[in-house]
Motif scaffolding. Structure first.
Motif, short mmCIF file in Angstrom:
data_model
loop_
_atom_site.label_atom_id
_atom_site.label_comp_id
_atom_site.label_asym_id
_atom_site.label_seq_id
_atom_site.Cartn_x
_atom_site.Cartn_y
_atom_site.Cartn_z
N MET A 27 -12.30 63.42 91.11
CA MET A 27 -13.61 62.81 90.87
C MET A 27 -13.92 62.55 89.40
N ASP A 28 -13.59 63.49 88.53
CA ASP A 28 -13.90 63.32 87.11
C ASP A 28 -12.79 62.62 86.33
N GLY A 29 -11.73 62.20 87.03
CA GLY A 29 -10.63 61.48 86.40
C GLY A 29 -9.62 62.36 85.69
N SER A 30 -9.82 63.68 85.72
CA SER A 30 -8.97 64.60 84.96
C SER A 30 -7.62 64.87 85.61
N ALA A 31 -7.48 64.53 86.89
CA ALA A 31 -6.26 64.90 87.61
C ALA A 31 -5.99 63.89 88.73
N TYR A 32 -4.79 63.98 89.26
CA TYR A 32 -4.45 63.27 90.48
C TYR A 32 -4.46 64.28 91.62
N SER A 33 -4.57 63.78 92.84
CA SER A 33 -4.65 64.64 94.00
C SER A 33 -4.10 63.91 95.21
N TRP A 34 -4.10 64.60 96.34
CA TRP A 34 -3.79 63.96 97.61
C TRP A 34 -4.42 64.76 98.72
N SER A 35 -4.61 64.10 99.84
CA SER A 35 -4.93 64.78 101.09
C SER A 35 -3.92 64.26 102.10
N TYR A 36 -3.54 65.11 103.02
CA TYR A 36 -2.52 64.69 103.97
C TYR A 36 -2.54 65.53 105.23
N ILE A 74 6.32 62.59 93.05
CA ILE A 74 5.83 61.23 92.85
C ILE A 74 4.76 61.21 91.76
N LEU A 75 3.79 62.12 91.87
CA LEU A 75 2.69 62.12 90.89
C LEU A 75 3.15 62.52 89.49
N THR A 76 4.05 63.50 89.39
CA THR A 76 4.49 63.92 88.05
C THR A 76 5.41 62.88 87.41
N LYS A 77 6.18 62.16 88.22
CA LYS A 77 7.01 61.09 87.66
C LYS A 77 6.18 59.87 87.28
N SER A 78 5.12 59.62 88.04
CA SER A 78 4.28 58.44 87.75
C SER A 78 3.42 58.64 86.51
N PRO A 127 3.39 62.00 83.90
CA PRO A 127 3.68 63.41 83.59
C PRO A 127 2.55 64.14 82.85
N ASN A 128 1.60 63.41 82.31
CA ASN A 128 0.51 64.04 81.57
C ASN A 128 -0.68 64.44 82.43
N LYS A 129 -0.71 63.99 83.68
CA LYS A 129 -1.82 64.33 84.58
C LYS A 129 -1.52 65.62 85.31
N ILE A 130 -2.50 66.49 85.39
CA ILE A 130 -2.36 67.67 86.25
C ILE A 130 -2.66 67.22 87.68
N ILE A 131 -2.32 68.06 88.63
CA ILE A 131 -2.59 67.78 90.04
C ILE A 131 -3.54 68.86 90.54
N LYS A 132 -4.58 68.45 91.22
CA LYS A 132 -5.52 69.38 91.83
C LYS A 132 -5.62 69.08 93.32
N LEU A 133 -5.74 70.12 94.10
CA LEU A 133 -5.94 69.99 95.54
C LEU A 133 -7.14 70.84 95.94
N ALA A 134 -7.96 70.32 96.82
CA ALA A 134 -9.10 71.07 97.35
C ALA A 134 -8.84 71.36 98.82
N PHE A 177 -7.00 74.22 93.89
CA PHE A 177 -5.68 74.66 93.43
C PHE A 177 -5.19 73.65 92.40
N GLU A 178 -4.45 74.15 91.41
CA GLU A 178 -4.02 73.29 90.30
C GLU A 178 -2.52 73.45 90.06
N TYR A 179 -1.87 72.33 89.78
CA TYR A 179 -0.45 72.30 89.45
C TYR A 179 -0.30 71.63 88.10
N LYS A 180 0.36 72.32 87.19
CA LYS A 180 0.61 71.74 85.87
C LYS A 180 2.09 71.48 85.73
#
Length: 166
Positions: A87-96, A118-122, A124-131, A161-164
């Motif tokens: 939501m705040d643009g700070s990270a990428y995420s997914w739901s599945y 996929i997200l880290t290769k697209s 690498p500077n974005k963290i990944i967050k999952l709710a 949850f956060e993945y760096k």
């Protein structure tokens, strides 16, 4: 760059692993599969975003959403995944989710690992967050087993949850 532009320039070879292949949703048949044919238990339906929500968000906010179908190596659809920008643009995420018929066979974990790749290769500077729902302990264990750390932050009443990328 937007999530969509990051994903659309990523070479197709990065969109598959030994068990699954994630492909952008492009046809009416794929939409019908995700919305009507892909089955979940009633309990699971309460824990994931419905397809209509993800597809609607992708329609309204195209640059920040990327709905996909998960296929097995026999090119059979086995689930749905939507990449999106936090939501705040700070990270990428997914739901599945994985179709009930294919659960318990490693496809969920393989899909989550592939989504990370996929997200880290697209970008690498974005963290990944999952709710996740607080009572979705299976998801918590899965995410922690593949490198996510539970944060002290809540997204509404969901755990985050956060993945760096290291």
């Amino acid at each position: 760059m937007s999530l969509r532009s990051d994903l659309e320039v990523l070479d197709i070879k990065y969109w598959k692993n030994d068990l699954v292949n994630i492909k952008p949703m492009e046809t009416v048949e794929e939409l019908i599969y995700a919305a009507y044919e892909c089955k979940l238990t009633e309990e699971q339906k309460e824990m994931v975003n419905p397809v209509w929500f993800s597809v609607g968000r992708a329609y309204l906010f195209k640059d920040n959403n990327y709905p996909c179908i998960i296929y097995n190596n026999n090119n059979k659809p086995i689930g749905f995944l939507n990449f999106y920008t936090w939501m705040d643009g700070s990270a990428y995420s997914w739901s599945y989710f994985i179709d009930l018929e294919y659960q318990g066979k490693g496809y969920g974990k393989a899909s989550a690992k592939l989504a990370i790749d996929i997200l880290t290769k697209s970008n690498p500077n974005k963290i990944i967050k999952l709710a996740t729902e607080q009572n979705n302990t299976k998801a918590h264990k899965l995410y922690e087993s593949i490198g996510f750390k539970k944060t002290s932050v809540l997204d509404g009443d969901d755990l985050v949850f956060e993945y760096k990328n290291n």
